[in-house]
Write a protein that holds these residues in place. Structure first.
Motif, PDB file in Angstrom:
ATOM      1  N   THR A 160       4.397   4.599  10.608  1.00  0.00           N
ATOM      2  CA  THR A 160       3.521   3.737   9.822  1.00  0.00           C
ATOM      3  C   THR A 160       2.067   4.188   9.878  1.00  0.00           C
ATOM      4  O   THR A 160       1.355   4.148   8.875  1.00  0.00           O
ATOM      5  CB  THR A 160       3.660   2.284  10.314  1.00  0.00           C
ATOM      6  N   LYS A 161       1.635   4.639  11.033  1.00  0.00           N
ATOM      7  CA  LYS A 161       0.253   5.106  11.169  1.00  0.00           C
ATOM      8  C   LYS A 161      -0.009   6.299  10.257  1.00  0.00           C
ATOM      9  O   LYS A 161      -1.066   6.384   9.618  1.00  0.00           O
ATOM     10  CB  LYS A 161      -0.034   5.469  12.624  1.00  0.00           C
ATOM     11  N   ASP A 162       0.944   7.230  10.166  1.00  0.00           N
ATOM     12  CA  ASP A 162       0.783   8.390   9.288  1.00  0.00           C
ATOM     13  C   ASP A 162       0.724   7.988   7.813  1.00  0.00           C
ATOM     14  O   ASP A 162      -0.017   8.583   7.028  1.00  0.00           O
ATOM     15  CB  ASP A 162       1.899   9.402   9.511  1.00  0.00           C
ATOM     16  N   MET A 203       2.903  -4.729  -3.592  1.00  0.00           N
ATOM     17  CA  MET A 203       4.054  -5.137  -2.820  1.00  0.00           C
ATOM     18  C   MET A 203       4.537  -3.944  -2.012  1.00  0.00           C
ATOM     19  O   MET A 203       4.731  -2.874  -2.562  1.00  0.00           O
ATOM     20  CB  MET A 203       5.173  -5.596  -3.738  1.00  0.00           C
ATOM     21  N   VAL A 204       4.738  -4.159  -0.753  1.00  0.00           N
ATOM     22  CA  VAL A 204       5.248  -3.120   0.126  1.00  0.00           C
ATOM     23  C   VAL A 204       6.750  -3.337   0.277  1.00  0.00           C
ATOM     24  O   VAL A 204       7.193  -4.415   0.670  1.00  0.00           O
ATOM     25  CB  VAL A 204       4.544  -3.165   1.500  1.00  0.00           C
ATOM     26  N   ASP A 205       7.530  -2.313  -0.057  1.00  0.00           N
ATOM     27  CA  ASP A 205       8.982  -2.385   0.024  1.00  0.00           C
ATOM     28  C   ASP A 205       9.421  -2.606   1.468  1.00  0.00           C
ATOM     29  O   ASP A 205       8.745  -2.202   2.413  1.00  0.00           O
ATOM     30  CB  ASP A 205       9.562  -1.080  -0.535  1.00  0.00           C
ATOM     31  N   GLU A 206      10.582  -3.224   1.630  1.00  0.00           N
ATOM     32  CA  GLU A 206      11.064  -3.586   2.965  1.00  0.00           C
ATOM     33  C   GLU A 206      11.301  -2.393   3.885  1.00  0.00           C
ATOM     34  O   GLU A 206      11.325  -2.550   5.101  1.00  0.00           O
ATOM     35  CB  GLU A 206      12.348  -4.417   2.865  1.00  0.00           C
ATOM     36  N   ASN A 207      11.456  -1.199   3.350  1.00  0.00           N
ATOM     37  CA  ASN A 207      11.680  -0.012   4.174  1.00  0.00           C
ATOM     38  C   ASN A 207      10.406   0.487   4.857  1.00  0.00           C
ATOM     39  O   ASN A 207      10.446   1.423   5.637  1.00  0.00           O
ATOM     40  CB  ASN A 207      12.279   1.117   3.339  1.00  0.00           C
ATOM     41  N   ILE A 208       9.293  -0.130   4.546  1.00  0.00           N
ATOM     42  CA  ILE A 208       8.003   0.221   5.145  1.00  0.00           C
ATOM     43  C   ILE A 208       7.594  -0.934   6.057  1.00  0.00           C
ATOM     44  O   ILE A 208       7.662  -2.093   5.672  1.00  0.00           O
ATOM     45  CB  ILE A 208       6.938   0.460   4.056  1.00  0.00           C
ATOM     46  N   SER A 209       7.145  -0.613   7.236  1.00  0.00           N
ATOM     47  CA  SER A 209       6.808  -1.640   8.224  1.00  0.00           C
ATOM     48  C   SER A 209       5.707  -2.575   7.733  1.00  0.00           C
ATOM     49  O   SER A 209       4.735  -2.147   7.114  1.00  0.00           O
ATOM     50  CB  SER A 209       6.353  -0.971   9.524  1.00  0.00           C
ATOM     51  N   TRP A 210       5.844  -3.846   8.063  1.00  0.00           N
ATOM     52  CA  TRP A 210       4.817  -4.846   7.752  1.00  0.00           C
ATOM     53  C   TRP A 210       3.520  -4.536   8.492  1.00  0.00           C
ATOM     54  O   TRP A 210       2.457  -5.016   8.121  1.00  0.00           O
ATOM     55  CB  TRP A 210       5.312  -6.245   8.109  1.00  0.00           C
ATOM     56  N   ARG A 211       3.588  -3.706   9.515  1.00  0.00           N
ATOM     57  CA  ARG A 211       2.393  -3.343  10.275  1.00  0.00           C
ATOM     58  C   ARG A 211       1.405  -2.512   9.446  1.00  0.00           C
ATOM     59  O   ARG A 211       0.240  -2.395   9.807  1.00  0.00           O
ATOM     60  CB  ARG A 211       2.793  -2.572  11.533  1.00  0.00           C
ATOM     61  N   LEU A 254       5.635  -9.348 -13.482  1.00  0.00           N
ATOM     62  CA  LEU A 254       5.094 -10.649 -13.883  1.00  0.00           C
ATOM     63  C   LEU A 254       3.742 -10.950 -13.245  1.00  0.00           C
ATOM     64  O   LEU A 254       2.903 -11.625 -13.836  1.00  0.00           O
ATOM     65  CB  LEU A 254       6.074 -11.761 -13.521  1.00  0.00           C
ATOM     66  N   ASN A 255       3.534 -10.457 -12.034  1.00  0.00           N
ATOM     67  CA  ASN A 255       2.331 -10.783 -11.283  1.00  0.00           C
ATOM     68  C   ASN A 255       1.324  -9.639 -11.219  1.00  0.00           C
ATOM     69  O   ASN A 255       0.371  -9.696 -10.447  1.00  0.00           O
ATOM     70  CB  ASN A 255       2.715 -11.245  -9.878  1.00  0.00           C
ATOM     71  N   LYS A 256       1.567  -8.598 -12.016  1.00  0.00           N
ATOM     72  CA  LYS A 256       0.666  -7.445 -12.093  1.00  0.00           C
ATOM     73  C   LYS A 256       0.392  -6.839 -10.716  1.00  0.00           C
ATOM     74  O   LYS A 256      -0.755  -6.587 -10.344  1.00  0.00           O
ATOM     75  CB  LYS A 256      -0.631  -7.823 -12.804  1.00  0.00           C
ATOM     76  N   LEU A 257       1.475  -6.609  -9.979  1.00  0.00           N
ATOM     77  CA  LEU A 257       1.384  -6.034  -8.646  1.00  0.00           C
ATOM     78  C   LEU A 257       1.745  -4.555  -8.685  1.00  0.00           C
ATOM     79  O   LEU A 257       2.337  -4.075  -9.644  1.00  0.00           O
ATOM     80  CB  LEU A 257       2.332  -6.770  -7.689  1.00  0.00           C
ATOM     81  N   ILE A 258       1.422  -3.866  -7.629  1.00  0.00           N
ATOM     82  CA  ILE A 258       1.744  -2.450  -7.464  1.00  0.00           C
ATOM     83  C   ILE A 258       2.832  -2.362  -6.405  1.00  0.00           C
ATOM     84  O   ILE A 258       2.785  -3.090  -5.407  1.00  0.00           O
ATOM     85  CB  ILE A 258       0.488  -1.673  -7.020  1.00  0.00           C
ATOM     86  N   ILE A 259       3.799  -1.488  -6.612  1.00  0.00           N
ATOM     87  CA  ILE A 259       4.881  -1.319  -5.640  1.00  0.00           C
ATOM     88  C   ILE A 259       4.619  -0.069  -4.818  1.00  0.00           C
ATOM     89  O   ILE A 259       4.422   1.013  -5.358  1.00  0.00           O
ATOM     90  CB  ILE A 259       6.248  -1.209  -6.354  1.00  0.00           C
ATOM     91  N   LEU A 260       4.633  -0.224  -3.497  1.00  0.00           N
ATOM     92  CA  LEU A 260       4.514   0.884  -2.555  1.00  0.00           C
ATOM     93  C   LEU A 260       5.888   1.062  -1.928  1.00  0.00           C
ATOM     94  O   LEU A 260       6.409   0.137  -1.297  1.00  0.00           O
ATOM     95  CB  LEU A 260       3.472   0.563  -1.487  1.00  0.00           C
ATOM     96  N   THR A 261       6.485   2.241  -2.107  1.00  0.00           N
ATOM     97  CA  THR A 261       7.871   2.408  -1.717  1.00  0.00           C
ATOM     98  C   THR A 261       8.236   3.843  -1.373  1.00  0.00           C
ATOM     99  O   THR A 261       7.571   4.777  -1.802  1.00  0.00           O
ATOM    100  CB  THR A 261       8.797   1.911  -2.856  1.00  0.00           C
ATOM    101  N   PHE A 262       9.317   3.982  -0.608  1.00  0.00           N
ATOM    102  CA  PHE A 262       9.974   5.270  -0.399  1.00  0.00           C
ATOM    103  C   PHE A 262      11.127   5.432  -1.390  1.00  0.00           C
ATOM    104  O   PHE A 262      11.712   6.488  -1.514  1.00  0.00           O
ATOM    105  CB  PHE A 262      10.586   5.349   1.012  1.00  0.00           C
TER     106      PHE A 262
END
Length: 106
Positions: free
Chosen positions: A77-79, A1-9, A42-50
């Motif tokens: 986002t590219k970096d 899961m990518v946190d909302e502070n990181i672009s969906w791009r 619950l879904n065995k996901l990984i969180i990517l976050t700042f």
């Protein structure tokens, strides 16, 4: 899961990321950190976050979920994508190791 502070791009830029296929990356939006935490657990996901709040939740509740904590400051986002692609093997090893719950990416 990518946190909302990181672009969906980011998902588009990680097409060649072998750690997690792009089709397995989801982006969160406008839900609480606690709800993200519970959904990931619950879904065995990984969180990517700042966000340090997820590390604090892990300190309270342990893992899973695992956290990839971006400590890179204000970068585009590219970096972020470039850094994650460079660290593919390290991140893959972290995800396989049950002992550790968080990896910091600088």
């Amino acid at each position: 899961m990518v946190d909302e502070n990181i672009s969906w791009r980011l998902k588009r830029l990680l097409n060649s990321w072998e750690v997690l296929p792009a089709n397995e990356i989801s982006h969160t939006d406008k839900i609480t950190d606690k709800a993200i935490w519970q959904h990931a657990k619950l879904n065995k996901l990984i969180i990517l976050t700042f966000d340090e709040d997820f590390v604090e939740l892990q300190n309270l509740y342990g893992h899973p979920p695992k956290i990839i904590w971006l400590r890179m400051g204000n970068v585009n986002t590219k970096d972020i994508a470039i850094k994650l692609l460079q660290l593919q093997k390290t991140i893959a090893a972290f995800l396989e190791d049950e002992q550790y719950g968080v990896i910091e990416v600088y």
